[in-house]
Motif scaffolding. Structure first.
Motif, PDB file in Angstrom:
ATOM      1  N   HIS A 187       0.869  -1.178   0.000  1.00  0.00           N
ATOM      2  CA  HIS A 187       0.000   0.000   0.000  1.00  0.00           C
ATOM      3  C   HIS A 187       0.909   1.233   0.000  1.00  0.00           C
ATOM      4  CE1 HIS A 187      -3.563  -2.421   0.771  1.00  0.00           C
ATOM      5  NE2 HIS A 187      -2.891  -3.045   1.720  1.00  0.00           N
ATOM      6  N   VAL A 188       1.029   1.893  -1.159  1.00  0.00           N
ATOM      7  CA  VAL A 188       1.908   3.049  -1.296  1.00  0.00           C
ATOM      8  C   VAL A 188       1.045   4.293  -1.482  1.00  0.00           C
ATOM      9  CG1 VAL A 188       3.781   4.096  -2.609  1.00  0.00           C
ATOM     10  CG2 VAL A 188       3.672   1.603  -2.356  1.00  0.00           C
ATOM     11  N   ASP A 246       1.367   9.332   2.528  1.00  0.00           N
ATOM     12  CA  ASP A 246       1.799   9.182   3.920  1.00  0.00           C
ATOM     13  C   ASP A 246       2.983   8.227   4.033  1.00  0.00           C
ATOM     14  OD1 ASP A 246      -0.185  10.890   4.720  1.00  0.00           O
ATOM     15  OD2 ASP A 246      -1.638   9.290   5.119  1.00  0.00           O
ATOM     16  N   THR A 247       3.035   7.256   3.125  1.00  0.00           N
ATOM     17  CA  THR A 247       4.115   6.279   3.175  1.00  0.00           C
ATOM     18  C   THR A 247       5.430   6.854   2.673  1.00  0.00           C
ATOM     19  OG1 THR A 247       2.480   4.529   2.800  1.00  0.00           O
ATOM     20  CG2 THR A 247       4.794   3.948   2.487  1.00  0.00           C
TER      21      THR A 247
END
Length: 243
Positions: free
Chosen positions: A201-202, A205-206
């Motif tokens: 999950h990119v 926030d990542t």
């Protein structure tokens, strides 16, 4: 996402929905016959054995049932089951209990919701040969009882005491003990985790922290470059003036 492992103690195993089996070996039976651990006795009574249903213990339909039966001590009930001649730890017939050989027990662990107490010397080899990498990562180890210490028993004031002590120390110091341990005990199968597509999950926030570090690095690099250019020009002018 990786599933959380919630069973970490023997008490967690007792209150779980898993069935439990034991390796049919003498020291396991001896442990239950002599242990005073209430959790272990409860585990045996609730998970390892099952009381057979007979006509003697079936309730008669015409017989009235006492709505307020006398309270019994659960610890005593568990102890009675452990020492029972039919389903106890010393019962020869294991049909009503989950006393299994390592191959059968670990096969049930692989295909069922089943926990199996077994010596790791036998278990690790079977797991490495029959379990997949994902199955190995899904396993959880819970210790039932700590490793037992063994001693050499001899006559008091025996002259062999120093000889045996020296020999055991030499066996340990020279690595012979470690060598034979590695020969007879298989290594624990490693958990090789694979990255699933659902785990990737990119979003901003990542990667925001990585972008900030990159921008800071660019700014710091440009500042150093400007300093070097100014220093080079100043040094060039200084050389011209001296000439």
């Amino acid at each position: 996402m990786e599933k959380p492992k919630t069973i970490k103690t023997l008490s967690d195993l007792v209150h779980s929905s898993l069935k439990v089996g034991m390796e049919d070996i003498l020291y396991n039976r001896d442990y239950f016959l002599h242990t005073k651990d209430p959790v272990s006795m409860e585990l045996y009574a609730k998970k390892i054995t099952s009381l057979p249903t007979t006509k003697e213990n079936e309730a008669d339909e015409d017989e009235p049932v006492d709505p307020n039966p006398a309270s019994t001590d659960p610890a005593k009930s568990y102890r009675d089951i452990v020492h029972s001649h039919e389903t106890g730890a010393h019962a020869k017939d294991s049909a009503a209990s989950n006393w299994l050989d390592p191959e059968t027990g670990l096969l049930r662990v692989k295909h069922e919701r089943f926990a199996f107490h077994v010596d790791v010397a036998a278990a690790y080899k079977i797991i490495a040969e029959t379990f997949s990498e994902q199955d190995i990562c899904d396993l959880t180890e819970v210790s039932m009882f700590p490793p037992q210490k063994t001693v050499m028993i001899m006559q008091k004031n025996s002259p062999m005491r120093k000889v045996i002590s020296y020999g055991l120390r030499r066996v340990t110091e020279t690595g012979i003990l470690s060598y034979h341990f590695n020969v007879w005990h298989s290594r624990k199968p490693p958990c090789v985790k694979k990255i699933e597509t659902s785990d990737l999950h990119v979003d901003m926030d990542t990667v925001s922290s990585a972008l900030l570090i990159l921008l800071f690095s660019y700014a710091f690099t440009i500042m150093i470059l400007g300093t070097e250019i100014l220093y080079s020009k100043w040094q060039y002018r200084l050389i011209i003036r001296l000439n």
